[in-house]
Scaffold this motif. Structure first.
Motif, short mmCIF file in Angstrom:
data_model
loop_
_atom_site.label_atom_id
_atom_site.label_comp_id
_atom_site.label_asym_id
_atom_site.label_seq_id
_atom_site.Cartn_x
_atom_site.Cartn_y
_atom_site.Cartn_z
N VAL A 178 23.90 2.81 60.11
CA VAL A 178 25.15 3.55 60.00
C VAL A 178 25.52 3.70 58.53
N ILE A 179 25.72 4.96 58.09
CA ILE A 179 26.31 5.20 56.78
C ILE A 179 27.82 5.12 56.98
N VAL A 180 28.46 4.15 56.39
CA VAL A 180 29.88 3.95 56.66
C VAL A 180 30.70 5.08 56.04
N SER A 181 30.71 5.14 54.71
CA SER A 181 31.38 6.26 54.06
C SER A 181 30.31 7.26 53.67
N GLU A 182 30.29 8.42 54.31
CA GLU A 182 29.28 9.45 54.03
C GLU A 182 29.68 10.14 52.71
N THR A 183 28.92 9.83 51.68
CA THR A 183 29.28 10.25 50.32
C THR A 183 29.02 11.73 50.08
N GLY A 184 28.35 12.38 51.05
CA GLY A 184 28.20 13.84 50.96
C GLY A 184 29.51 14.54 51.28
N ASN B 205 28.36 -0.38 41.42
CA ASN B 205 29.01 0.67 40.63
C ASN B 205 29.87 1.65 41.42
N LYS B 206 30.31 1.26 42.61
CA LYS B 206 31.21 2.16 43.35
C LYS B 206 32.59 1.50 43.47
N CYS B 207 33.04 1.13 44.67
CA CYS B 207 34.42 0.65 44.80
C CYS B 207 34.66 -0.71 44.16
N ASN C 211 24.49 13.97 54.33
CA ASN C 211 23.39 13.99 53.38
C ASN C 211 22.80 12.60 53.12
N TYR C 212 23.66 11.57 53.07
CA TYR C 212 23.14 10.23 52.79
C TYR C 212 22.37 9.68 53.99
N ALA C 213 22.75 10.11 55.19
CA ALA C 213 21.98 9.76 56.38
C ALA C 213 20.60 10.43 56.33
N CYS D 99 24.11 -1.72 58.05
CA CYS D 99 25.28 -1.02 57.53
C CYS D 99 25.05 -0.59 56.09
N ASP D 100 24.90 0.71 55.85
CA ASP D 100 24.92 1.23 54.47
C ASP D 100 26.38 1.46 54.13
N ALA D 101 26.97 0.43 53.51
CA ALA D 101 28.40 0.51 53.16
C ALA D 101 28.57 0.91 51.70
N VAL D 102 27.50 1.47 51.08
CA VAL D 102 27.46 1.58 49.62
C VAL D 102 28.72 2.22 49.05
N SER D 103 29.12 3.39 49.54
CA SER D 103 30.19 4.06 48.79
C SER D 103 31.59 3.57 49.12
N GLY D 104 31.77 2.82 50.21
CA GLY D 104 33.13 2.37 50.53
C GLY D 104 33.33 0.87 50.46
N GLY E 63 18.39 -2.62 40.60
CA GLY E 63 18.03 -1.24 40.91
C GLY E 63 19.19 -0.46 41.48
N CYS E 64 18.86 0.72 42.00
CA CYS E 64 19.88 1.63 42.52
C CYS E 64 20.17 1.32 43.99
N GLY E 65 21.12 2.02 44.55
CA GLY E 65 21.52 1.79 45.93
C GLY E 65 20.44 2.10 46.95
N HIS E 66 19.67 3.17 46.71
CA HIS E 66 18.63 3.51 47.69
C HIS E 66 17.61 2.37 47.83
N MET E 67 17.42 1.60 46.77
CA MET E 67 16.46 0.50 46.83
C MET E 67 16.95 -0.60 47.76
C1 LIG Z 1 25.62 5.89 46.31
C2 LIG Z 1 25.06 5.70 47.66
C3 LIG Z 1 23.78 5.16 47.85
C4 LIG Z 1 22.89 4.77 46.70
O1 LIG Z 1 22.79 5.68 45.69
P1 LIG Z 1 21.93 5.37 44.37
O2 LIG Z 1 22.01 6.66 43.62
O3 LIG Z 1 20.55 5.05 44.80
O4 LIG Z 1 22.58 4.22 43.70
C5 LIG Z 1 23.35 4.94 49.14
N1 LIG Z 1 24.12 5.24 50.18
C6 LIG Z 1 25.36 5.76 50.05
C7 LIG Z 1 26.17 6.05 51.26
C8 LIG Z 1 25.86 6.00 48.78
O5 LIG Z 1 27.09 6.50 48.62
#
Ligand SMILES: *Cc1c(COP(=O)(O)O)cnc(C)c1O
Length: 371
Positions: free
Chosen positions: A133-139, A189-191, A86-88, A162-167, A59-63
């Motif tokens: 904690v959103i590590v790298s705030e993707t907004g 699908n990020k770094c 925004n991701y927070a 730790c939401d480290a998704v984007s970094g 699935g996607c990152g939010h899952m």
């Molecule tokens: C990309 C991202 C997600 C997950 O995004 P999806 O669109 O659900 O894959 C979650 N948190 C952060 C900080 C992101 O950059």
């Protein structure tokens, strides 16, 4: 097409090539391949084999973020969310809808959360059990460094999610150095420069063992993912996975190691960021985030205030010139957001800057672009 978005990122042809193969997840050869991937993922997270485990979730990152919240924060439990972007905001929503009580700690999306503010909020909210904690705030592109906030959480006797998704994979993080961390989550699908289809959690076995019955969801229960692996083997799945995306992820890990792992990836992205940031300033743009707070994942600049400016048209014209960037923004005011991550180099950034300059000229916005 040059993709300059913060996921799914530009990938290498070797990674995409394996997507064309028909394979079965339960086939013995693939099981072995998958089982061998898991300790590699633990190592990238700075975890310890035998102490920490990698738990993939299709699935996607939010899952995977929701799965982490559900698994580690007991139902009705209190979660403080460092809310400076925004991701927070998204984490606040998904945790609230999962029935957890959220205590937001608000801050501007243009600077990292100050550790003293977090310490004070934890003193004022003694019944909070976890901090997300959103590590790298993707907004906005700022970074909340877990190496700075983690010790504050540890000192307060709280647990970190730790939401480290984007970094993840580029920013330094070592799970073994964070005794306060219940889980770190990221995606393919990020770094790590693979294809979309998977989220990953890396967590200490001891914390997973203590999390039984929390999730209130079978699908999003990381404890169940863990137990399934213990009972059925580390090459097994609960449900049909995005199996081709997993194999592509293995190829991407090979390329990650060959490049030199986290330090090399961070260095490449930081160069991309520097070329992009300085180039946009030279074109007359005003960055959304000050240089000292600017992370290496995405750069935002304010949209020009000019009679001829038309955001959608700009995105379309850039696409016609071979550069695809986001046709939306996730900052508090309108920005143009450009990613520095993916299988791209500083030459790609220079190419993008030339296309931006040409597009502005074509639109009659002029350079320098008035902000
Ligand atoms: C990309 C991202 C997600 C997950 O995004 P999806 O669109 O659900 O894959 C979650 N948190 C952060 C900080 C992101 O950059």
């Amino acid at each position: 097409m040059l993709l300059l978005i913060p996921g799914p990122v530009q990938t290498r042809p070797e990674v995409r090539a394996v997507m064309g193969d028909d394979i079965a997840p339960w086939d013995d050869e693939f099981r072995a391949e998958y089982a061998a991937m898991r300790p590699r993922i633990v190592r990238i997270a700075g975890g310890t084999e035998g102490v920490d485990v990698a738990l993939p979730l299709p699935g996607c990152g939010h899952m995977i973020v929701e799965a982490a919240v559900r698994t580690f924060v007991p139902a009705g439990g209190k979660l403080l969310v460092v809310r400076n972007g925004n991701y927070a905001d998204r984490l606040v929503r998904l945790a609230t809808e999962a029935g957890r009580v959220v205590v937001p700690l608000a801050g501007p999306d243009t600077e990292p959360m100050a550790p003293e503010k977090l310490a004070q909020a934890l003193r004022e909210n003694p019944d909070v059990s976890h901090v997300a904690v959103i590590v790298s705030e993707t907004g906005s592109g700022i970074v909340n460094d877990p190496n700075i906030l983690g010790p504050v959480i540890h000192a307060a006797g709280k647990r970190m999610i730790c939401d480290a998704v984007s970094g993840f994979g580029a920013l330094p993080f070592s799970l073994s150095e964070h005794p306060e961390c219940d889980v770190v989550v990221f995606t393919s699908n990020k770094c790590l420069e693979a294809l979309p289809g998977f989220g990953f959690a890396v967590a200490p076995i001891a914390r997973l063992e203590a999390s039984a019955g929390n999730a209130g969801s079978w699908l999003l229960d990381l404890h169940d993912v863990y137990r399934h692996a213990v009972v059925n083997g580390w090459g097994s799945f609960r449900f049909t996975p995005a199996v081709q995306a997993l194999r592509a992820f293995r190829i991407a890990m090979d390329l990650y190691d060959a490049e030199g792992g986290q330090p090399a990836r961070l260095a490449r992205y930081a160069r991309n960021r520097d070329v992009l940031y300085d180039g946009l300033v030279a074109l007359g743009f005003t960055p959304y985030v000050e240089r000292r707070h600017q992370g290496p994942i995405i750069v935002n600049v304010h949209q020009p205030r000019h009679a001829n400016w038309d955001f959608r048209r700009f995105i379309t014209l850039m696409k016609q010139r071979g550069v695809l960037i986001s046709n939306f923004w996730n900052t508090e005011t309108p920005t143009i957001r450009i990613a520095c991550i993916g299988a791209i180099t500083e030459d790609d950034m220079r190419f993008a800057l030339r296309q931006i300059e040409a597009t502005l000229a074509e639109m009659g916005v002029g350079v320098p672009a008035a902000a």
